[in-house]
Design a protein around this motif. Structure first.
Motif, PDB file in Angstrom:
ATOM      1  N   THR A   9       0.831  -1.196   0.000  1.00 48.22           N
ATOM      2  CA  THR A   9       0.000   0.000   0.000  1.00 48.22           C
ATOM      3  C   THR A   9       0.871   1.255   0.000  1.00 48.22           C
ATOM      4  OG1 THR A   9      -0.135   0.432   2.396  1.00 48.22           O
ATOM      5  CG2 THR A   9      -1.556  -1.308   1.503  1.00 48.22           C
ATOM      6  N   LEU A  11       0.503   3.380   2.345  1.00 51.68           N
ATOM      7  CA  LEU A  11       0.570   3.775   3.750  1.00 51.68           C
ATOM      8  C   LEU A  11       1.972   3.536   4.304  1.00 51.68           C
ATOM      9  CD1 LEU A  11      -2.761   2.251   5.144  1.00 51.68           C
ATOM     10  CD2 LEU A  11      -2.324   4.629   4.481  1.00 51.68           C
ATOM     11  N   TYR A  44       0.285   5.833  13.590  1.00 50.50           N
ATOM     12  CA  TYR A  44      -0.658   4.726  13.395  1.00 50.50           C
ATOM     13  C   TYR A  44      -1.340   4.425  14.723  1.00 50.50           C
ATOM     14  CZ  TYR A  44      -2.365   0.006  12.306  1.00 50.50           C
ATOM     15  OH  TYR A  44      -3.156  -1.098  12.135  1.00 50.50           O
ATOM     16  N   VAL A  72      -3.021   7.612  10.569  1.00 51.31           N
ATOM     17  CA  VAL A  72      -3.515   6.359  10.008  1.00 51.31           C
ATOM     18  C   VAL A  72      -4.322   5.663  11.099  1.00 51.31           C
ATOM     19  CG1 VAL A  72      -2.883   4.141   8.987  1.00 51.31           C
ATOM     20  CG2 VAL A  72      -1.519   6.182   8.493  1.00 51.31           C
ATOM     21  N   TYR A 112     -13.814   7.514   6.056  1.00 51.11           N
ATOM     22  CA  TYR A 112     -13.070   6.341   5.601  1.00 51.11           C
ATOM     23  C   TYR A 112     -12.201   5.816   6.740  1.00 51.11           C
ATOM     24  CZ  TYR A 112      -8.872   9.251   5.305  1.00 51.11           C
ATOM     25  OH  TYR A 112      -7.812  10.074   5.611  1.00 51.11           O
ATOM     26  N   ASP A 114      -8.635   3.699   7.358  1.00 50.47           N
ATOM     27  CA  ASP A 114      -7.417   3.321   6.636  1.00 50.47           C
ATOM     28  C   ASP A 114      -7.232   1.810   6.579  1.00 50.47           C
ATOM     29  OD1 ASP A 114      -6.119   5.965   6.018  1.00 50.47           O
ATOM     30  OD2 ASP A 114      -6.319   6.164   8.188  1.00 50.47           O
ATOM     31  N   ARG A 144      -9.885   1.903   3.149  1.00 47.61           N
ATOM     32  CA  ARG A 144      -8.798   1.932   2.162  1.00 47.61           C
ATOM     33  C   ARG A 144      -8.219   0.537   1.958  1.00 47.61           C
ATOM     34  NH1 ARG A 144      -4.651   6.693   3.434  1.00 47.61           N
ATOM     35  NH2 ARG A 144      -3.955   6.105   1.338  1.00 47.61           N
TER      36      ARG A 144
END
Length: 298
Positions: A9, A11, A44, A72, A112, A114, A144
């Motif tokens: 990804t 991310l 995160y 995130v 959304y 993540d 996502r």
């Protein structure tokens, strides 16, 4: 703070991340601690709809309102709370997941997520139906990416074969090396990131008195703790060594650590700066304790 790509990804997440399950019941105090973590490089944050019956998601959502794109956020689904508050039941059905995500989005104050993770799973689940739910949510832009939280090799193998998961959250530490038997290499081969929980073994590797852990007797736990102390030289603390051990494996993306206080946050962030371990130290730690293997769900 170092950052690592999560699977294939876009991310990039901090190699030490924040396990929000440890947060308390005060929104103001939680916001202060979460923002301090962010200011020190953690980006995160892992929560779940089950934690504090949704309050945990709500407190994370409140903390990061107005700065959503800078963090995130991961949450989990699958444990359906009973209306009478007596507990929860496992529910991996598509209909439930599509319903539960709406409540999580609302509590998190976002449009959304993540990383949306299945919070458990068994080989008897309707796995294809579960995957359909995640794939639909991904197409809709409500999530996502998706992953699972599981220590069951048979479940992990099925999701590797049948889904597009980008992560597996699993318990892993010097004391619990079960993932090394087969799961870590499998996930590395599939380019699926491992999110580690339990890196510090509930403090047994750091500062708590030795006691039995899983099937390890107390004396084996004490020996592992002593080996952690042995390799913790110079600026490397015991926390650094314990974190460094799990971060050493190339399959691992981040260690998700439960943080309750400012002191714990400071210790973990400082430890992250010195968590690079030489192969010789890894060998010392591996030799200090028997490697456990999964005896169920193989």
């Amino acid at each position: 703070m170092n950052y690592r790509a999560l699977s294939k990804t876009s991310l990039r997440i901090s190699e030490i991340s924040f396990g929000c399950m440890s947060l308390g019941n005060d929104h103001v105090a939680n916001k202060a601690l979460l923002h301090q973590a962010f200011d020190q490089g953690i980006n995160y944050f892992d929560t779940a709809d089950l934690y504090q019956a949704g309050f945990n998601e709500e407190t994370v959502g409140r903390a990061f309102a107005g700065m959503r794109g800078k963090v995130v956020i991961a949450t989990k689904v699958g444990n359906q709370l009973r209306p009478d508050g007596s507990g929860w039941d496992w529910n991996p059905r598509k209909e439930y997941i599509l319903q539960a995500v709406e409540a999580s989005l609302r509590r998190l104050q976002t449009d959304y997520i993540d990383l949306y993770q299945l919070h458990g799973g068994t080989i008897d689940d309707p796995i294809d139906e579960t995957i359909e739910a995640f794939e639909q949510l991904q197409r809709q832009g409500k999530i996502r990416h998706y992953g699972i939280s599981s220590i069951r090799p048979n479940v992990i193998r099925e999701y590797c074969k049948r889904s597009n998961i980008v992560s597996v959250m699993m318990q892993y530490s010097v004391l619990d090396r079960r993932p090394e038997e087969s799961c870590l290499e499998l996930l590395r081969e599939h380019q699926i990131g491992v999110l580690v929980r339990g890196s510090l073994a509930s403090g047994l590797l750091i500062d708590k008195p030795a006691k039995a852990y899983l099937t390890l007797p107390a004396d084996a736990v004490a020996k592992a703790s002593a080996s952690i102390q042995q390799v913790a030289t110079g600026k490397t603390s015991k926390t650094s060594a314990a974190l460094g051990y799990v971060l050493y494996h190339p399959a691992v993306t981040s260690s998700v650590v439960g943080i309750r206080t400012n002191a714990q946050l400071t210790d973990v962030v400082e430890a992250a700066r010195h968590a690079i371990m030489p192969a010789s130290s890894i060998q010392v730690l591996q030799q200090s304790v028997p490697q456990l293997v999964y005896d169920q769900h193989r």
